[in-house]
Write a protein that holds these residues in place. Structure first.
Motif: not given
Length: 400
Positions: A238, A241, A243, A266-268, A272, A274-277
């Motif tokens: 987490n 970054g 997910e 990757s949250s980068k 995407k 989805s929201l950041d976790q």
């Protein structure tokens, strides 16, 4: 001193640059996918300013005006997607192919040549089958791909083959982008090769079983150290970054190796959905993973007996003991975390619900009531089927 080499870049290197640029700088999913789908062609022909025609009405934030408050873009509209200048600036900012996420993509794309013959052989075998799930190496399936095992140089790998042969570059990069961030995390799936053109990823085969297919003996063998390793892995993932998709089928357990995690990204990725976790959510999700241990490994029974309910209770009791230990480990590990209270509150809710489930499964009166309800439901369905059949026969007699 320049960070760029004067040596001409290969097509795969340029493809890796373009896909990374699209992934990390283009926020609209359709725009990002449009660039990724053309990445190989752009690598061959050269990056250029890109536009695309809107095929169906879209809603875009940048098109909102006083007269168009919804930001609706009608079909047929030509919109800008990517600029060459932005691409060049991105490469300059990150250091070109020296950027770790571009460099790792290049390594993974180049490595695919070693696996391509085996993958092509597997694809030919799949074409001979009425259902690809009949193949002896079939491991599982998802919404975008089926997974099969192959052996290369004595080591086993998991290969994702796109469903229906439909190549989706963004799906492939979903896995690669996560792999770029998890290189030294031993419990995370290791993508070793991939092809954007074939829509294929190759990963080291995760040891153990899916968490839902564990036996009671497997669950009872879970150690505190293995739970701590799992907790530390999801916390570090987490932080980087990464997910994680918290479905139980994405978590594995091996008595010797401990836990493993697959299907993460990757949250980068700006496009995407989805929201950041938040870390507290990721940690809380582990409770759901533990609660579902052993659940999928038991064949579904139409007629449940007292023994079947007792077996369910035994499995849930084993899960519950692990759940309580995990909560205690979290309390110690996150003693100074400002979100500890939130995590513990959610854990306590899960534990309370789980205790109610166990209470019911061990209550003979509740069990007998469920068995009676199921029997009544079956009788009603059988009666409905008999009635429907009788009506069908009567109607057929009217047909001359």
């Amino acid at each position: 001193m320049s960070t760029f080499s004067s040596k001409p870049k290969t097509t795969l290197e340029l493809t890796a640059q373009i896909v990374t640029f699209a992934s990390q700088t283009i926020p609209n999913f359709n725009d990002c996918k449009y660039v990724m789908d053309q990445a190989s062609a752009l690598a061959e022909q050269g990056m250029t300013d890109l536009t695309r025609v809107v095929m169906r009405s879209e809603y875009r934030e940048e098109f909102k005006t006083k007269d168009n408050k919804s930001g609706s873009v009608p079909a047929g509209t030509i919109i800008p997607v990517a600029r060459t200048e932005d691409y060049r600036q991105f490469l300059k900012n990150v250091g070109g192919t020296h950027y770790c996420e571009i460099a790792e993509r290049i390594i993974i794309l180049n490595a695919y040549q070693d696996f391509k013959p085996l993958v092509e052989e597997l694809k030919l075998e799949l074409l001979q089958l009425e259902s690809t799930t009949e193949h002896p190496t079939f491991l599982g399936k998802g919404s975008n791909a089926k997974v099969f095992a192959i052996t290369h140089n004595g080591e086993r790998y998991a290969v994702r083959i796109p469903n229906g042969g439909k190549v989706n570059v963004s799906v492939v990069d979903f896995h690669i982008s996560g792999a770029c961030l998890s290189l030294d995390l031993p419990q995370m799936e290791k993508i070793v090769a991939a092809s954007y053109d074939d829509g294929v990823t190759v990963a080291k085969l995760m040891s153990g079983k899916e968490i839902g297919k564990l036996t009671i003996e497997d669950v009872r063998s879970i150690t505190n150290q293995q739970l701590l390793d799992l907790l530390e892995t999801v916390i570090e993932a987490n932080r980087r970054g990464i997910e994680i998709d918290p479905k139980p089928s994405n978590f594995f357990y091996d008595r010797e190796e401990g836990f493993g995690i697959v299907d993460f990204t990757s949250s980068k990725k700006l496009s995407k959905s989805s929201l950041d976790q938040p870390p507290q959510n990721v940690i809380w999700w582990l409770s759901t993973v533990i609660v579902n241990a052993t659940f999928y490994g038991t064949p579904h029974k139409v007629e449940m007996t007292q023994r079947d309910y007792a077996d369910q209770a035994d499995r849930q009791l084993a899960n519950h003991e692990v759940l309580i230990r995990l909560k205690d480990i979290i309390k110690c590990k996150l003693e100074k975390a400002d979100y500890l209270g939130d995590v513990l509150q959610k854990f306590d809710e899960t534990i309370a619900n789980h205790e109610l489930t166990i209470k019911n499964l061990t209550d003979l009166e509740w069990v007998n009531a469920r068995i009676a309800e199921d029997q009544q439901r079956r009788v009603a369905l059988e009666e409905r089927d008999r009635t429907g059949l009788a009506i069908g026969v009567e109607n057929s007699d009217l047909i001359v």
